[in-house]
Design a protein around this motif. Structure first.
Motif, PDB file in Angstrom:
ATOM      1  N   PHE A 162       0.834  -1.200   0.000  1.00 18.98           N
ATOM      2  CA  PHE A 162       0.000   0.000   0.000  1.00 18.98           C
ATOM      3  C   PHE A 162       0.871   1.254   0.000  1.00 18.98           C
ATOM      4  N   ASP A 186       2.241   1.865  -3.571  1.00 22.55           N
ATOM      5  CA  ASP A 186       1.269   2.328  -4.572  1.00 22.55           C
ATOM      6  C   ASP A 186      -0.137   2.253  -3.981  1.00 22.55           C
ATOM      7  N   PRO A 187      -0.499   3.232  -3.161  1.00 19.13           N
ATOM      8  CA  PRO A 187      -1.747   3.145  -2.397  1.00 19.13           C
ATOM      9  C   PRO A 187      -3.013   3.020  -3.251  1.00 19.13           C
ATOM     10  N   VAL A 188      -3.129   3.791  -4.308  1.00 13.68           N
ATOM     11  CA  VAL A 188      -4.350   3.746  -5.114  1.00 13.68           C
ATOM     12  C   VAL A 188      -4.497   2.387  -5.786  1.00 13.68           C
ATOM     13  N   GLU A 231      -8.527   6.785  -3.632  1.00 10.19           N
ATOM     14  CA  GLU A 231      -7.812   8.059  -3.507  1.00 10.19           C
ATOM     15  C   GLU A 231      -7.931   8.625  -2.098  1.00 10.19           C
ATOM     16  N   ALA A 253      -5.633   6.699   0.123  1.00 13.64           N
ATOM     17  CA  ALA A 253      -4.244   6.982  -0.249  1.00 13.64           C
ATOM     18  C   ALA A 253      -3.701   8.185   0.509  1.00 13.64           C
ATOM     19  N   ASN A 254      -4.604   9.029   0.995  1.00  7.78           N
ATOM     20  CA  ASN A 254      -4.188  10.224   1.733  1.00  7.78           C
ATOM     21  C   ASN A 254      -4.086  10.006   3.231  1.00  7.78           C
TER      22      ASN A 254
END
Length: 83
Positions: free
Chosen positions: A23, A26-28, A42, A45-46
């Motif tokens: 994660f 590349d979280p998204v 998204e 991801a923040n």
């Protein structure tokens, strides 16, 4: 998806070190592969990464504490007070 999907994904992040590592890379992509829609992916991801790691470490310590066998005197006391 739903709030339940996001919560389930977050729970897995807290307990699965390998998933967290992927994660963070590349979280998204990881979030969408887990079934979250683009907007949810998204949003997660923040997340505050430091906070996520601190929470995951805290949960791990709590799980480990619950898995340790209780001393014999604690088991005996529990038996005596349960009857």
């Amino acid at each position: 998806m739903s709030a339940q999907s996001v919560e389930g994904f977050l729970a897995r992040l807290y307990i699965d070190r390998a998933l967290r590592d992927r994660f963070f890379d590349d979280p998204v992509a990881v979030a969408t592969q887990a079934g979250l829609d683009r907007g949810e992916a998204e949003a997660v991801a923040n997340l505050d990464r430091v906070g996520l790691e601190l929470a995951a470490d805290s949960y791990e310590r709590k799980r480990s504490a619950h898995q340790r066998p209780r001393p014999a005197w604690v088991r005996l006391l529990h038996r005596l007070t349960s009857t």
